[in-house]
Design an enzyme around this catalytic site. Structure first.
Site, mmCIF file in Angstrom:
data_model
loop_
_atom_site.group_PDB
_atom_site.id
_atom_site.type_symbol
_atom_site.label_atom_id
_atom_site.label_comp_id
_atom_site.label_asym_id
_atom_site.label_seq_id
_atom_site.Cartn_x
_atom_site.Cartn_y
_atom_site.Cartn_z
ATOM 1 N N GLY A 1 0.085 4.837 4.273
ATOM 2 C CA GLY A 1 1.374 5.485 4.479
ATOM 3 C C GLY A 1 1.414 6.839 3.792
ATOM 4 O O GLY A 1 1.954 7.814 4.328
ATOM 5 N N THR A 2 0.816 6.904 2.613
ATOM 6 C CA THR A 2 0.790 8.169 1.869
ATOM 7 C C THR A 2 0.074 9.253 2.665
ATOM 8 O O THR A 2 0.546 10.391 2.753
ATOM 9 C CB THR A 2 0.084 7.951 0.513
ATOM 10 O OG1 THR A 2 0.867 7.048 -0.264
ATOM 11 C CG2 THR A 2 -0.072 9.252 -0.249
ATOM 12 N N HIS B 1 1.875 -2.168 5.019
ATOM 13 C CA HIS B 1 1.999 -3.239 4.019
ATOM 14 C C HIS B 1 3.440 -3.399 3.531
ATOM 15 O O HIS B 1 3.762 -4.345 2.825
ATOM 16 C CB HIS B 1 1.035 -3.036 2.845
ATOM 17 C CG HIS B 1 1.413 -1.953 1.898
ATOM 18 N ND1 HIS B 1 1.965 -2.208 0.660
ATOM 19 C CD2 HIS B 1 1.345 -0.612 2.003
ATOM 20 C CE1 HIS B 1 2.199 -1.062 0.049
ATOM 21 N NE2 HIS B 1 1.827 -0.081 0.840
ATOM 22 N N CYS C 1 9.830 3.584 -19.567
ATOM 23 C CA CYS C 1 8.873 2.793 -20.335
ATOM 24 C C CYS C 1 8.010 1.904 -19.450
ATOM 25 O O CYS C 1 6.999 1.373 -19.888
ATOM 26 C CB CYS C 1 9.607 1.957 -21.376
ATOM 27 S SG CYS C 1 11.028 1.067 -20.727
#
Lengths: 87, 377
Positions: free
Chosen positions: B72-73, B198, B322
């Site tokens: 997808g990227t 996915h 964090c």
């Protein structure tokens, strides 16, 4: 906030919370713990190196009904997030 | 009683049974080079064309508008940069939403590092790009090359007014539909779009670039000599076909899945707000993806929250600094101006049950209380 020329070394806030080096959510906990040390209408500065404080101090103000004033800098160029106690 | 649950489908949906079955069969028969002229090649080619037709039909586009990509990227990068390449003589300015996925942000940074420029479109508190603020004057630019706006946000679920934005600007629009495809009907008005298999129950390693007929798209990368000139590398035929099978299955079942998930998320939004003090449930409460919700708990360490939930059997994501490899808070939450610490994103798998949701909602208040009890407030 604190825009008075030449007065940067003499902050207008009544309480400065040194949260340098603390990670989220510690600066916000410190603010919640101690903001009542100033009178209503007075200012508290959260001096924090943690980048999350830039978003989380204004969000805390909105959630707790306090007023977020502005972001200033201390004399050592650390961001100071300034809050006015309104209740 | 605890019903453990994987509540991170928005990061990756488990492989759909239809995809598994198709993948196993396709691995057997879809090995050959689909460009060759022999029998096994013709089989592979048929499977690839079949996959393309199914994906096109499910997404409401033409088969020749679909290009399978290795992720997808990669589809996002091709979609954004290929439109910019097609607009190079008009304008080098990319305007992207402030809450876009990091793949869009990185594509913009790459463009800027090569002489282009990028401006950020602000969002409101619920994460909508504000369509009324899109004139060139208010954006402070003299020209506009490409606008990039997602179909729906991957962290908070807010559906973007894509068609309205496309109407408001005089530039082609790239739409990142990775979080939305298979979940909601895709909006219209875009020139290129990207999806990721996915996210809907297909295997990882399969994305698709969609390029509308007539869109001026130019390959921003070296290119290749494959069947589809827009992609590169040897086609992942079994992956593409399995992805198509999963998309077909979720599309056919969507009339049942989407309302069920929408109601479960509504339950989460309501009960979290009612049972956890000092919590902020964010994103558009109605016009949103059916399967995900994000909330932030004041004074709570995000990493401690995710870790304790995991210990109790619940897998969730978090946008708190964090919990991030970069130690930066989620740029999505920051752009919306909502609390970034103590953040949890819950996203439901296609088969998530009311029992799983109830179990999570029963335990969450205790988890938050216990973490807060460790700090002296």
């Amino acid at each position: 906030m604190n825009a008075d020329a030449g007065r940067a070394a003499e902050p207008a806030w009544a309480l400065e919370l040194d949260c340098r080096g603390m990670r989220c959510p510690a600066p916000i906990i410190e603010l919640a713990r101690r903001y009542t040390e100033v009178g209503i209408g007075e200012l508290v500065a959260v001096v924090a190196t943690d980048v999350a404080a830039r978003v989380d101090v204004p969000a805390w103000c909105r959630m707790r009904g306090q007023e977020y004033v502005d972001e200033a800098v201390t004399t050592d160029c650390t961001p100071a997030y300034v809050v006015r106690r309104v209740s | 009683m605890t019903t453990p649950a994987y509540l991170d489908a928005a990061s990756s949906e488990p492989l759909h049974p239809a995809a598994r079955e198709t993948l196993l069969a396709a691995l057997e028969h879809g090995y050959a080079d689909p460009r060759r002229l022999h029998g096994p090649a013709r089989n592979a080619r048929l499977m690839l064309d079949n996959a393309r037709e199914v994906v096109a039909s499910c997404l409401g586009v033409r088969p020749d508008e679909v290009t399978f990509t290795p992720s997808g990227t990669h589809a996002v990068h091709l979609g954004v940069l290929g439109l910019l390449a097609g607009r190079a003589r008009v304008s080098p300015v990319l305007a992207r939403g402030a809450v876009e996925h990091s793949s869009v942000v990185h594509a913009g940074d790459w463009h800027a590092a090569r002489g282009g420029s990028v401006i950020e479109l602000p969002v409101d508190r619920e994460g909508h790009v504000v369509a009324s603020a899109l004139s060139m004057e208010s954006l402070g630019v003299e020209s506009l090359g490409v606008v990039a706006v997602q179909a729906a946000n991957h962290e908070v679920g807010t559906v973007q007014p894509v068609a309205e934005i496309a109407d408001a600007v005089d530039a082609p629009l790239f739409m990142d539909a990775c979080a939305a495809a298979g979940r909601i009907d895709l909006p219209t008005g875009w020139a290129t779009a990207a999806v990721s298999a996915h996210k809907w129950g297909g295997p990882a390693g399969v994305g698709a670039l969609l390029v509308r007929k007539g869109a001026r798209w130019r390959n921003p990368f070296p290119g290749d000599d494959r069947i589809d000139e827009r992609s590169l590398g040897f086609e992942n035929v079994p992956g593409a076909l399995a992805s198509a099978a999963a998309l077909q299955a979720v599309t056919e079942a969507r009339a049942e899945i989407a309302p069920r998930q929408h109601a479960l998320v509504e339950e989460i939004r309501t009960r979290v707000a009612a049972t956890v003090p000092d919590v902020e449930v964010v994103g558009d409460p109605d016009s949103r993806l059916p399967h995900l919700v994000t909330f932030s708990c004041l004074y709570v360490d995000g990493e401690a929250l995710v870790t304790e939930l995991d210990r109790r059997g619940f897998g969730v994501a978090s946008g708190s600094a964090c919990t991030a490899s970069t130690l930066q808070p989620s740029h999505v939450l920051a752009a919306m101006g909502v609390l970034t610490h103590g953040n949890v994103r819950v996203s439901l798998t296609l088969d998530a049950t009311a029992d799983q949701v109830d179990s999570f909602l029963t335990q969450l208040p205790d988890v938050v209380r216990a973490i807060r009890a460790q700090v002296d407030l």
